[in-house]
Scaffold this motif. Sequence first.
Motif, PDB file in Angstrom:
ATOM      1  N   ARG A 315       0.813  -1.216   0.000  1.00  0.00           N
ATOM      2  CA  ARG A 315       0.000   0.000   0.000  1.00  0.00           C
ATOM      3  C   ARG A 315       0.847   1.266   0.000  1.00  0.00           C
ATOM      4  O   ARG A 315       0.557   2.204  -0.753  1.00  0.00           O
ATOM      5  CB  ARG A 315      -0.919   0.000   1.218  1.00  0.00           C
ATOM      6  N   THR A 430      -8.522   2.725  -0.982  1.00  0.00           N
ATOM      7  CA  THR A 430      -9.699   2.001  -0.491  1.00  0.00           C
ATOM      8  C   THR A 430      -9.572   0.487  -0.637  1.00  0.00           C
ATOM      9  O   THR A 430     -10.495  -0.242  -0.271  1.00  0.00           O
ATOM     10  CB  THR A 430     -10.955   2.464  -1.246  1.00  0.00           C
ATOM     11  N   ARG A 432      -8.565  -2.768   0.669  1.00  0.00           N
ATOM     12  CA  ARG A 432      -8.190  -3.321   1.975  1.00  0.00           C
ATOM     13  C   ARG A 432      -7.123  -4.409   1.848  1.00  0.00           C
ATOM     14  O   ARG A 432      -6.348  -4.623   2.782  1.00  0.00           O
ATOM     15  CB  ARG A 432      -9.417  -3.891   2.674  1.00  0.00           C
ATOM     16  N   ARG A 435      -3.420  -3.621   2.587  1.00  0.00           N
ATOM     17  CA  ARG A 435      -2.930  -3.348   3.935  1.00  0.00           C
ATOM     18  C   ARG A 435      -2.099  -4.492   4.491  1.00  0.00           C
ATOM     19  O   ARG A 435      -1.339  -4.328   5.439  1.00  0.00           O
ATOM     20  CB  ARG A 435      -4.122  -3.090   4.861  1.00  0.00           C
TER      21      ARG A 435
END
Length: 438
Positions: A315, A430, A432, A435
């Motif tokens: 990320r 955005t 996920r 992450r």
Amino acid sequence: MGSLLNPLNTTMISTALVAIGHSFGIGAADTAWLISVLYLASAVAQPVLGKLADTLGPRRVFLAGLVVVMASGLVGALAPGFGTLIVSRLLLGVGTSAAYPAAMAVLRDESRRLGRPTPRPVLARLSFAALGSAAVGPALGGLLVSVVGWRGIFAVNVPIALLAFGAALLWVPADPPRDRAADGSAPKLSLDPLGIGLFTTALTVLVFFLLDLAHPQWWLLAPFAVLTAVLVRWQLRTPQPFIDLRMLAGNGPLLRTYIRHGLSYLLIYCVMYGYTQWLEEARGFSSGHTGLLMLPMSVTALVCSLLGARTKGLRAPLTVACLLLTAGAGILVFLSGDTPLAVLLLAGACFGAPQGLIGTSNQAAVQAYAPPESIGAAAGLQRTAQYIGAITASSLIALAYADAATDAGLHLMAAVSVVLAVLLAALTLTDRALRART
């Protein structure tokens, strides 16, 4: 060496387009076909050759691709007309498409042999070869055009491919034997020729629509929709599909990686080709000087590809890349004929860092999210997404510039790039799945 051929040829020609146009008396809208035809061939051939690498073995597919590369280099170097150059770029796109999915398949086989995942620094070396060649492409292209003429950018493929062929015979591991059938007979090939044909035809129709956004051929969307529907139906029904749509539908992280990768390279290639043409035609720099002006972008891309490989997550480097793409596109909006040289260099550098960060991070994402048994095809689809973005970029350039690169055309292209960069940042922040540490 094989993996650097495709990205090298996608960028090396950027500083030769003006010279080729003058040689054959054609404008920027026509020379854009030299970009688009390689992307079309690569977009179709990458997943097909990836599937072949998974099925027949990566070494065989890689060697065959290098033979096609050598043939394409000779055709381009001796081309008597512009049409022959188109044929050369078509062959070049097919031949160079074998290396990347074959390399990913070789790494998969080695991982199985050792019983451990492919280390990210090893993936980074493969990415570094591709990114490094793409980064130095404009400078090398400018040097070749200045010293031996534009034909040199085609001829240089012959010795590189020949050396890669010899090295592959010596050092690339032999293809592992395929499992035999229960009755002891030779295993059947699961190539899904109908699926490949439908995919190729549908993608070709889409590309022809994207190639002329200035005069959209809306009727092409009808056969594209029909072909896509038939392709989806067939892929869902056949037991061994060319594209595993069920896997993609249930693998959101991999699907989003493809979307993110394609959008990123749409922005990068807008600069790779649009900015270099503007430097030559609007600012009056020679091919050699334009190549030198792009060196900060090249060096930044190389450094950031190494830095991106050392990160544990995905990320952070992708977010930084999005911010730099937005900043670089914003700078292009304000460029003009009297912009200081330092600002021109800064604009190029802003697009260099994302090349390194995006390339290594998305490659690691594909390796992490794709099923191991189909990594070649998955890697090929990643490049397909990249080339669809590149084809759209060449169409945007042709739409903005028409027959010549102007300040107004650059500003239009840059404004669209700012909007797309913001959208890319939103998609990245955005997601996920990014992450997690890889």
